[in-house]
Design a protein around this motif. Structure first.
Motif, mmCIF file in Angstrom:
data_model
loop_
_atom_site.group_PDB
_atom_site.id
_atom_site.type_symbol
_atom_site.label_atom_id
_atom_site.label_comp_id
_atom_site.label_asym_id
_atom_site.label_seq_id
_atom_site.Cartn_x
_atom_site.Cartn_y
_atom_site.Cartn_z
ATOM 1 N N TRP A 73 0.810 -1.219 0.000
ATOM 2 C CA TRP A 73 0.000 0.000 0.000
ATOM 3 C C TRP A 73 0.845 1.271 0.000
ATOM 4 N N ALA A 74 2.126 1.158 0.266
ATOM 5 C CA ALA A 74 2.964 2.354 0.428
ATOM 6 C C ALA A 74 3.499 2.898 -0.887
ATOM 7 N N ASP A 129 -4.926 -5.770 4.504
ATOM 8 C CA ASP A 129 -3.977 -5.110 5.393
ATOM 9 C C ASP A 129 -4.641 -3.914 6.064
ATOM 10 N N ALA A 130 -4.711 -3.937 7.403
ATOM 11 C CA ALA A 130 -5.330 -2.824 8.126
ATOM 12 C C ALA A 130 -4.571 -1.519 7.922
ATOM 13 N N ASN A 131 -3.254 -1.597 7.705
ATOM 14 C CA ASN A 131 -2.495 -0.376 7.426
ATOM 15 C C ASN A 131 -2.928 0.243 6.098
ATOM 16 N N ALA A 170 -13.878 2.003 3.146
ATOM 17 C CA ALA A 170 -12.746 1.073 3.119
ATOM 18 C C ALA A 170 -12.872 0.078 4.266
ATOM 19 N N TRP A 171 -12.622 -1.194 3.959
ATOM 20 C CA TRP A 171 -12.660 -2.194 5.022
ATOM 21 C C TRP A 171 -11.659 -3.310 4.775
ATOM 22 N N ALA A 172 -11.147 -3.834 5.870
ATOM 23 C CA ALA A 172 -10.127 -4.878 5.823
ATOM 24 C C ALA A 172 -10.813 -6.239 5.805
ATOM 25 N N ALA A 173 -10.612 -6.979 4.723
ATOM 26 C CA ALA A 173 -11.227 -8.297 4.602
ATOM 27 C C ALA A 173 -10.600 -9.045 3.433
#
Length: 221
Positions: free
Chosen positions: A56-57, A110-112, A130-133
């Protein structure tokens, strides 16, 4: 006597403090928090050694080509529900929102990444849910268009993703894939609809442009 270990900052605090905001190469309409050599991403993971850069970075070529394509052809998303699978920084989701999508959802494991998407959406003045899944074993989501960038980077994941995309197509969801033709992209099952030269920071290409394609599933043109 050892000093007590300080708790790690939350991801949003860390990202704001250590990942500067920059325009995305090839996509000047969008700005993101992006990692640089001094970002110290290992600190976000809470470990004392360097780790592979979080996806994600950095803006990867598959997401960049989809973002460029949607901004150039807003009629593809205008008034539609869009879901960005494996959203990373939220680049494609942001492009869809800017192009006029009715609602945009970004999903990543990724929660980050979810924290980054929230910050990046705010920078660009768009609203993204946005959600982490991990949804690729789940039933097809409630959306009109599924966008998938850079998820074909290993064989087992590629198989799982393609099975999910086929189920989504069968349920009436349009699917767009962005990828710079990595080895595990199943090109025999896809049809190319566009090519754009975009930067691929995550691919270690020294920030040079690479040709990346926008694909649909075969039989879905």
């Amino acid at each position: 006597m050892k000093r007590p270990r300080m708790p790690n900052p939350g991801p949003a605090v860390f990202i704001k403090a250590n990942l500067p905001i920059s325009h995305v190469p090839s996509i000047p309409e969008i700005r993101l928090h992006m990692a640089g050599p001094a970002s110290g991403l290992w600190r976000l993971a809470g470990r004392g050694e360097a780790n592979p850069p979080p996806y994600w970075a950095y803006p990867w070529a598959g997401g960049a080509v989809l973002a460029r394509h949607l901004l150039d052809r807003p009629e593809m998303v205008a008034g539609r529900r869009v879901l960005d699978l494996g959203a990373g920084s939220g680049l494609v989701a942001i492009a869809a929102a800017k192009a006029g999508a009715r609602a945009v959802t970004a999903v990543d494991i990724d929660a980050n990444a979810i924290a980054a998407i929230g910050l990046n959406g705010a920078i660009n003045g768009v609203n993204i849910v946005a959600w982490a899944a991990d949804i690729i074993e789940a039933p097809p989501p409630a959306t009109d268009l599924l966008v998938v960038g850079d998820l074909f980077y290993n064989p087992s994941l590629a198989l799982r993703v393609m099975a999910f995309l086929r189920r989504c197509q069968a349920s009436g969801i349009e699917v767009l894939i962005g990828d710079p033709e990595r080895a595990d992209l199943p090109q025999v099952e896809l049809s190319r609809i566009a090519t754009h030269a975009v930067a691929d920071f995550g691919g270690g290409t020294s920030r040079g442009a690479v040709p990346a394609g926008v694909f649909v599933l075969a039989g879905n043109r």
